[in-house]
Design an enzyme around this catalytic site. Structure first.
Site, PDB file in Angstrom:
ATOM      1  N   THR A 161       0.817  -1.208   0.000  1.00  0.00           N
ATOM      2  CA  THR A 161       0.000   0.000   0.000  1.00  0.00           C
ATOM      3  C   THR A 161       0.856   1.266   0.000  1.00  0.00           C
ATOM      4  OG1 THR A 161      -1.804  -1.157   1.131  1.00  0.00           O
ATOM      5  CG2 THR A 161      -1.802   1.259   1.238  1.00  0.00           C
TER       6      THR A 161
ATOM      7  N   SER B 272      -7.405  -0.855  -6.368  1.00  0.00           N
ATOM      8  CA  SER B 272      -7.023  -1.136  -4.998  1.00  0.00           C
ATOM      9  C   SER B 272      -5.605  -1.678  -5.015  1.00  0.00           C
ATOM     10  CB  SER B 272      -7.973  -2.171  -4.388  1.00  0.00           C
ATOM     11  OG  SER B 272      -7.435  -2.726  -3.206  1.00  0.00           O
ATOM     12  N   THR B 273      -4.909  -1.514  -3.907  1.00  0.00           N
ATOM     13  CA  THR B 273      -3.626  -2.198  -3.774  1.00  0.00           C
ATOM     14  C   THR B 273      -3.791  -3.680  -4.043  1.00  0.00           C
ATOM     15  OG1 THR B 273      -2.788  -0.573  -2.193  1.00  0.00           O
ATOM     16  CG2 THR B 273      -1.767  -2.758  -2.141  1.00  0.00           C
ATOM     17  N   ASN B 274      -4.975  -4.214  -3.690  1.00  0.00           N
ATOM     18  CA  ASN B 274      -5.244  -5.646  -3.848  1.00  0.00           C
ATOM     19  C   ASN B 274      -5.070  -6.150  -5.266  1.00  0.00           C
ATOM     20  OD1 ASN B 274      -8.025  -5.987  -1.452  1.00  0.00           O
ATOM     21  ND2 ASN B 274      -5.987  -5.151  -1.208  1.00  0.00           N
TER      22      ASN B 274
ATOM     23  N   THR C 149      34.638 -37.512 -15.119  1.00  0.00           N
ATOM     24  CA  THR C 149      33.472 -37.774 -14.294  1.00  0.00           C
ATOM     25  C   THR C 149      33.968 -38.058 -12.888  1.00  0.00           C
ATOM     26  OG1 THR C 149      33.521 -40.125 -14.895  1.00  0.00           O
ATOM     27  CG2 THR C 149      32.088 -38.688 -16.202  1.00  0.00           C
ATOM     28  N   HIS C 150      33.254 -37.556 -11.889  1.00  0.00           N
ATOM     29  CA  HIS C 150      33.717 -37.641 -10.494  1.00  0.00           C
ATOM     30  C   HIS C 150      35.058 -36.934 -10.304  1.00  0.00           C
ATOM     31  CE1 HIS C 150      30.661 -40.778  -9.519  1.00  0.00           C
ATOM     32  NE2 HIS C 150      30.874 -41.118 -10.787  1.00  0.00           N
TER      33      HIS C 150
ATOM     34  N   SER D 254      45.466 -10.113  -7.679  1.00  0.00           N
ATOM     35  CA  SER D 254      45.978 -10.182  -6.310  1.00  0.00           C
ATOM     36  C   SER D 254      46.582  -8.857  -5.904  1.00  0.00           C
ATOM     37  CB  SER D 254      47.033 -11.287  -6.192  1.00  0.00           C
ATOM     38  OG  SER D 254      47.642 -11.275  -4.916  1.00  0.00           O
ATOM     39  N   SER D 255      46.439  -8.535  -4.621  1.00  0.00           N
ATOM     40  CA  SER D 255      47.068  -7.329  -4.081  1.00  0.00           C
ATOM     41  C   SER D 255      48.511  -7.579  -3.676  1.00  0.00           C
ATOM     42  CB  SER D 255      46.273  -6.840  -2.860  1.00  0.00           C
ATOM     43  OG  SER D 255      46.295  -7.823  -1.832  1.00  0.00           O
TER      44      SER D 255
ATOM     45  N   LYS E 217      49.204 -12.208 -11.301  1.00  0.00           N
ATOM     46  CA  LYS E 217      48.145 -13.196 -11.074  1.00  0.00           C
ATOM     47  C   LYS E 217      46.828 -12.664 -11.633  1.00  0.00           C
ATOM     48  CE  LYS E 217      46.467 -16.236  -7.381  1.00  0.00           C
ATOM     49  NZ  LYS E 217      45.018 -16.156  -7.573  1.00  0.00           N
TER      50      LYS E 217
ATOM     51  N   GLU F 112      33.477 -16.190 -11.140  1.00  0.00           N
ATOM     52  CA  GLU F 112      33.243 -16.105  -9.695  1.00  0.00           C
ATOM     53  C   GLU F 112      32.029 -15.232  -9.396  1.00  0.00           C
ATOM     54  OE1 GLU F 112      37.986 -16.463  -8.468  1.00  0.00           O
ATOM     55  OE2 GLU F 112      37.005 -14.508  -8.626  1.00  0.00           O
TER      56      GLU F 112
END
Length: 478
Positions: free
Chosen positions: A105, A144-146, A192-193, A323-324, A329, A336
């Site tokens: 609402t 209506s909000t409904n 696989t695996h 990398s810092s 790198k 990611e």
């Protein structure tokens, strides 16, 4: 009613009393109360969700004007106000936190008040003169909000899908298909695996991912069909109270034209505002896509792992230092990021499921959470897929020598011998190769299990990895 204390403030009145509001703002007293009541996250409504509400208000103003439910000049002023905001003006006036009053609402009244006040200006009146243009009696006539908020979630979802997610998936599929063609002749070891398996084509890895995304897009298209069925016109509790008999069908027609999507009225208005199943269905399809995107992003990271101590079968394009402290790198940051976004989408899906079952009787009051989580999921998935495609997939290169070396060195090649020397003999050959370092070919010949000509045919990497025609000569295993 409005009173002006000075040039900086106006006084607005609602059923709870009077409040002072800055003259510069376009929202009104109910929005101000919501700002005070819900200082929760600082997250404002998504632009796409605001657009959905504005488009609904434009459609309702047009139809209510056509049906003489509101004066024509007010109808036209509301339409002009919505067009201005959709074009980019007054966007900072939608300010209610996404965690707010149940059913939405507060957000709904924020839209009604901004449109009313801008319409007043268009008509040459001062903001807050709600006797001339009322947020409730004019902007919200017959609504209506409904019924508005469930419709806004549907429209917002459809807008986000068409503008963000589907184009992004299309681009990713095309890019993956291009890589499939580029890498089709490269043979690599399957796994696989996380253990050696039979040889596969690198190109088929990418083609498989393209097919996976295609199937997910089809599932999302199917699920989003539910969003095209609207309960607008149900007004309060699905009764249709205070609506013109022709309003319900006509407003859906106008909305269809405004968003260029075939919409239809819900067959049962009460059901359309009670059940959140359409949103759960779409969210589930997004979660399903997110799960496979995580798998694909993890595969990319594994195949790029290294450069000296990992698989390094492919090279993902470096886009920033990784990398810092370690010079030179580079990390698979796009993959990611993709996983993290997908985890968030999965979390949103769980919240949507909980909210969907938490409605009572004629209304689900948890809709603000569903609205934010669903539309945000669509948009962040679309944005993620788009940048993953542009800044990662399109720039992937293959390390053909590394791929071939792994394929030729895999003990899983012994699988091809099963039908010729039997499973147990093949297992013994694999065991001896692992223990002695001898090649599979050498051991099979020493044991007299097959001759050289037979081995040359059976231990053929390209034949083992698929039957598609290749452009270069087949390689044989020594």
């Amino acid at each position: 009613m409005t009173e002006h204390t000075d040039n900086q403030f106006r006084i607005e009145r609602d059923s709870m009393g009077d409040r002072q509001i800055a003259s510069s703002v376009y929202y009104g007293i109910q929005t101000l109360r919501a700002i005070e009541n819900f200082p929760i996250s600082g997250i404002k409504p998504l632009p796409t969700y605001v657009d959905a509400g504005l488009i609904i208000k434009k459609a309702t103003a047009i139809v209510n004007g056509e049906l003489d439910c509101i004066p024509q000049d007010i109808s036209q002023a509301i339409v002009q106000a919505t067009d201005e905001i959709l074009a980019g003006k007054f966007r900072d006036q939608f300010v209610v936190d996404v965690y707010q009053a149940g059913a939405g609402t507060s957000h709904h009244m924020n839209i009604n008040e901004v449109l009313a006040n801008r319409a007043l200006e268009i008509l040459g009146e001062e903001k807050g003169n709600y006797k001339r243009v009322s947020p409730n009696d004019h902007v919200n006539y017959g609504q209506s909000t409904n019924d508005v908020i469930p419709t806004a979630i549907r429209i917002g979802g459809l807008l986000a899908l068409s503008k963000t997610l589907h184009p992004a998936i299309d681009g990713a599929i095309a890019s993956l298909e291009n890589k499939a063609v580029e890498f089709q002749d490269i043979v690599k070891s399957g796994r696989t695996h996380l253990q050696d398996a039979v040889p596969v084509r690198l190109g088929e890895n990418f083609r498989a991912w393209a097919h996976i995304l295609t199937e997910h897009q089809n599932r999302i298209y199917t699920a989003s069909g539910d969003l095209m069925v609207l309960g607008l016109g149900g007004s309060a509790a699905g009764t249709g109270l205070n609506t013109h008999p022709l309003y319900r069908a006509r407003v859906v027609e106008v909305l269809s034209e405004l968003i260029d999507t075939p919409l239809e009225p819900a067959p049962h208005l009460m059901a359309a505002m009670q059940s959140m199943a359409p949103f759960v269905n779409v969210s589930g399809a997004l979660r399903n896509l997110a799960q496979d995107l995580v798998k694909i992003s993890h595969d990319l990271r594994l195949m790029d792992s290294g450069p000296k101590t990992g698989l390094k079968e492919i090279q993902l394009p470096p886009v920033q230092p990784g990398s810092s402290i370690m010079p030179g790198k580079y990390n698979p940051v796009m993959a990611e990021m993709t996983s993290m976004v997908c985890f968030q989408v999965m979390g949103y899906d769980s919240a949507i499921a909980l909210a969907a079952q938490a409605g009572q009787l004629e209304l689900n009051v948890m809709m603000p959470l569903i609205a934010y989580n669903l539309i945000h999921s669509i948009e962040i998935l679309g944005n993620t897929i788009a940048v993953l495609t542009e800044r990662c997939i399109e720039g992937i290169t293959a390390n053909q020598e590394r791929c071939l070396a792994y394929a030729e060195g895999s003990l899983a090649l012994v699988t091809a011998l099963n039908t010729h020397i039997g499973y147990l003999n093949a297992a013994d050959v694999a065991k001896e190769s692992l223990e002695t370092g001898k090649s599979l070919r050498q051991i099979v010949l020493e044991r007299g299990l097959m001759n050289e000509a037979e081995l040359a045919t059976v231990l053929n990497l390209e034949q083992m990895s698929g039957i598609l025609p290749l452009s270069r000569e087949s390689k044989q295993i020594d």
